[in-house]
Design an enzyme around this catalytic site. Structure first.
Site, PDB file in Angstrom:
ATOM      1  N   ASP A 314       0.225  -0.998  -0.821  1.00 21.41           N
ATOM      2  CA  ASP A 314       1.347  -0.083  -1.079  1.00 21.41           C
ATOM      3  C   ASP A 314       2.442  -0.191  -0.015  1.00 21.41           C
ATOM      4  O   ASP A 314       3.526   0.370  -0.181  1.00 21.41           O
ATOM      5  CB  ASP A 314       0.830   1.361  -1.153  1.00 21.41           C
ATOM      6  CG  ASP A 314      -0.050   1.575  -2.376  1.00 21.41           C
ATOM      7  OD1 ASP A 314       0.085   0.791  -3.340  1.00 21.41           O
ATOM      8  OD2 ASP A 314      -0.876   2.502  -2.365  1.00 21.41           O
ATOM      9  N   ARG A 345       7.012  -4.943  -8.195  1.00 20.83           N
ATOM     10  CA  ARG A 345       7.495  -4.792  -6.813  1.00 20.83           C
ATOM     11  C   ARG A 345       7.928  -6.107  -6.187  1.00 20.83           C
ATOM     12  O   ARG A 345       8.699  -6.081  -5.224  1.00 20.83           O
ATOM     13  CB  ARG A 345       6.447  -4.081  -5.945  1.00 20.83           C
ATOM     14  CG  ARG A 345       6.373  -2.610  -6.277  1.00 20.83           C
ATOM     15  CD  ARG A 345       5.516  -1.826  -5.293  1.00 20.83           C
ATOM     16  NE  ARG A 345       5.545  -0.419  -5.658  1.00 20.83           N
ATOM     17  CZ  ARG A 345       4.594   0.457  -5.364  1.00 20.83           C
ATOM     18  NH1 ARG A 345       3.525   0.067  -4.690  1.00 20.83           N
ATOM     19  NH2 ARG A 345       4.717   1.721  -5.726  1.00 20.83           N
TER      20      ARG A 345
END
Ligand code: S3P
Length: 639
Positions: A314, A345
């Site tokens: 993350d 991402r």
């Protein structure tokens, strides 16, 4: 959100909100345990609140008090059939963990998510759960909604995970609570182990041996236990990197979770040459926590890949930004998992940071960054991904000029206080829709405008009085008694009230505003005019020529004003600087757009510019209600 370059450094001590993964798990395990569980420092972010809502629908009583949650466990077999689908919002953890848990129930459930979650892959959990005998159906066999039907019996499983994933192993472990068979999970690399630790804490017979997890066939009842949720290292990561790259910074983040399966960010940054120290280490409810001290550091590039990836999964967006401040080429690989997070991402990070001047190239399984580029503000988009929004805000603090971040509200998923916490260490703060920055180097407060936006104030009926009329109403030599300052400098609400006597009816107890003025004036709404029995004209303050008469009654006497009853024309107060920033002039008429379910456009809004005016639009309560507005809400000038 508009972010300006930060000229000062970050200094001081902060706390970040509770860990997201641990908060989710506390609700899940406490709900199926026997007795009450009190969870302190729970993350009140949207994801975890969605988990709470799901369990309430499953019949669990959950009370929320500030940062504390009280869960009245219903026992392992006490969940009830919900009266409709469960909504997991943006949260992958909620849908994946709940699917495991609900596979073993005696009722059918459906779990839905928002647009982003509805595009995230679920085969990774439906495959092992189906091997355990669960009856699951997804959209196109892989996307939410997931329909979970009851089955006679769940089996045990020996499962070799192809990719490290805490959500997948947790889903299997939660389903494992509903079978008498053994469970064995073999991980390729160790992912976060909060489920294992919390299950142990709640009394489940679970053993971990390196990458292997065993659950014994015979399941004990879960016993409720109180929990303190350590600060989320994934939220701390943004402050850690900001302090490392903003000159002269020195911060301490207190009570952060430092479970070794989560501290990859510290290891990577230490390898990059960061000055980071962890102290005050201790353990609460099977989880380690400590204080993280960070000082501005000169960084060097690294190659990141392999078994550290699950420990930084993350944090990669913010590590990518940090790599720009490292000398040389940083390579991030083995992270193709990033493509199926809240956004893709790899693509989002590279595309948005390129716009800000970084040299960053996407690869199949990560990205390559050539450090040392000067960043410039740009219009960027978080794509509704909370971690991208926070990373772009940190990039904005260190970029030349302004950065506009769209979809910034997604930060509420994991850290609704993201800006507020920065305020406390970098002297940025938000007041009435303005962002202020205290520039430490020049010791000056600077204000940043959120483009064309200003706050609104709703005025209730009120009276301004001349000194002569004050004395007639309240007695000789009387002076007004201020009780509250108003937003315009020098103006105040008074303790004194008067009655307005109209030809039809009287309105009692109307507030007097101070200080005394050269002529008395009564401002009411058009409905008040009907009550009084007078047709009230809409006028600018002070333009009393030809306005209706009105009688005022005070405790010591009565005044008959032969003019002065008005409904105040809509107007905006602003300073000379504000007028320059908005590009408007004194007495100009503008339009104002409002937001919300009763949004509308106010025409004929008069701009009033004076050096000492505080920025604010004024309408009366009646107009404000028509637009469904509350004090301080944001409106926008349009031309
Ligand atoms: C989480 C596990 C990780 C992580 C996510 C939270 C959890 O996902 O990215 O933010 O709470 O179990 P994966 O299990 O998909 O790697």
């Amino acid at each position: 959100m508009e972010i300006n370059k930060l000229n000062g450094s970050l200094n001081g001590e902060i706390r970040v909100p509770g860990d997201k993964s641990i908060s989710h798990r506390s609700v899940i395990l406490a709900s199926i345990s026997e007795g009450k569980t009190q969870v302190k420092n729970f993350l009140m972010g949207e994801d975890c609140l969605d988990t709470i809502k799901c369990f309430r629908k499953l019949g669990v009583k959950i009370e929320i008090k500030e940062r504390e949650v009280l869960i009245h466990g219903v026992g392992i077999n006490g969940l009830k059939k919900p009266d409709g689908p469960l909504y997991a919002g943006n949260s992958g953890t909620t849908i994946r963990l709940l699917t495991g848990l609900l596979s073993g129930q005696s009722f059918e459930t459906t779990i839905l998510g928002d647009d982003s979650l509805s595009k995230r892959p679920m085969e990774r959990i439906t495959k092992p759960l189906s091997l355990m005998g669960a009856d699951l159906n997804c959209n196109e066999d892989k996307y939410p909604p997931i329909v979970i039907k009851p089955v006679d019996k769940l089996n045990g499983i020996k499962y070799k995970q192809s990719k490290a994933s805490a959500q997948v192993k947790s889903s299997i472990m939660l389903a494992g609570l509903y079978t008498d068979d053994d469970i064995l999970i073999n991980q390729p690399e160790i992912s976060r182990d909060h489920t294992e630790r919390m299950m142990k804490y709640f009394g489940v017979d679970i053993k971990v041996d390196g990458k292997k997890i065993y659950m014994n066939g015979k399941k004990e009842k879960l016993k409720s236990r109180n929990i303190f949720v350590p600060g989320d290292i994934s939220s701390a990561a943004f402050y850690i990197i900001a302090a490392l790259i903003i000159k002269d910074s020195h911060i301490v983040i207190k009570d952060v979770g430092i479970n070794p399966t989560r501290t990859g960010i510290i290891d990577v940054m230490l390898e990059m040459g960061a000055n980071i120290r962890v102290s005050n280490k201790r353990v609460v409810n099977e989880e380690e926590l400590g204080d993280i001290e960070v000082k501005y550091s000169k960084l060097k590039s690294v190659e990141i890949g392999g078994d550290i990836i699950p420990r930084i999964i993350d944090e990669i967006p913010i590590i990518a930004l940090a790599a720009n401040f490292a000398k040389g080429k940083t390579i991030i690989k083995d992270a193709e998992e990033l493509k199926v997070k809240e956004s893709n991402r790899i693509d989002t990070v590279c595309y948005e940071l390129n716009k800000m001047g970084m040299d960053i190239t996407p690869t199949e399984d990560g990205m390559i960054i050539n450090g040392g580029k000067k960043l410039k503000g740009a219009k960027v988009d978080s794509k509704g991904d909370h971690r991208i929004a926070m990373m772009l805000a940190v990039a904005g603090f260190i970029s030349e000029g302004k950065t506009y971040i769209s979809n910034f509200n997604s930060v509420n998923v994991s850290n609704p206080n993201f800006i507020k916490i920065f305020n406390s260490i970098c002297h940025i703060w938000v007041e009435k829709n303005w962002i202020f920055i205290y520039n430490l180097s020049v010791k000056k407060k600077r204000r940043i405008m959120m483009k064309n936006k200003l706050p609104i104030a709703l005025s209730n009926r009120h009276v301004h009085l001349s000194q002569e009329d004050i004395e007639k109403l309240f007695g000789k030599g009387y002076e007004l008694t201020p009780i509250k300052d108003l937003s315009q400098p020098g103006q105040f609400a008074c303790e004194e009230k008067v009655d307005l006597v109209g030809p039809k009816r009287t309105i009692q107890g109307v507030r007097v505003l101070g200080p005394a003025r050269s002529q008395s004036q009564v401002e009411v709404s058009l409905s008040d005019g009907f009550t009084l029995g007078v047709k009230v004209p809409v006028k600018g303050s002070g333009s009393l020529e030809g306005t209706p008469k009105i009688t005022l009654k005070g405790p010591k006497g009565q005044v008959e004003l032969d003019q002065g009853l008005i409904a105040a024309a809509r107007h905006i107060h602003m300073s000379v600087d504000d007028a320059e920033e908005f590009g408007v002039e004194d007495k100009q008429i503008v339009k104002i757009k409002t937001y919300g379910p009763r949004s509308l456009i106010f025409e004929n809004v008069l701009v009033r510019v004076r050096e000492d005016f505080a920025l604010e639009m004024h309408v009366d309560v009646e107009e404000g209600n028509a637009a469904g507005l509350k004090n301080c809400e944001e409106v926008e000038i349009i031309r």
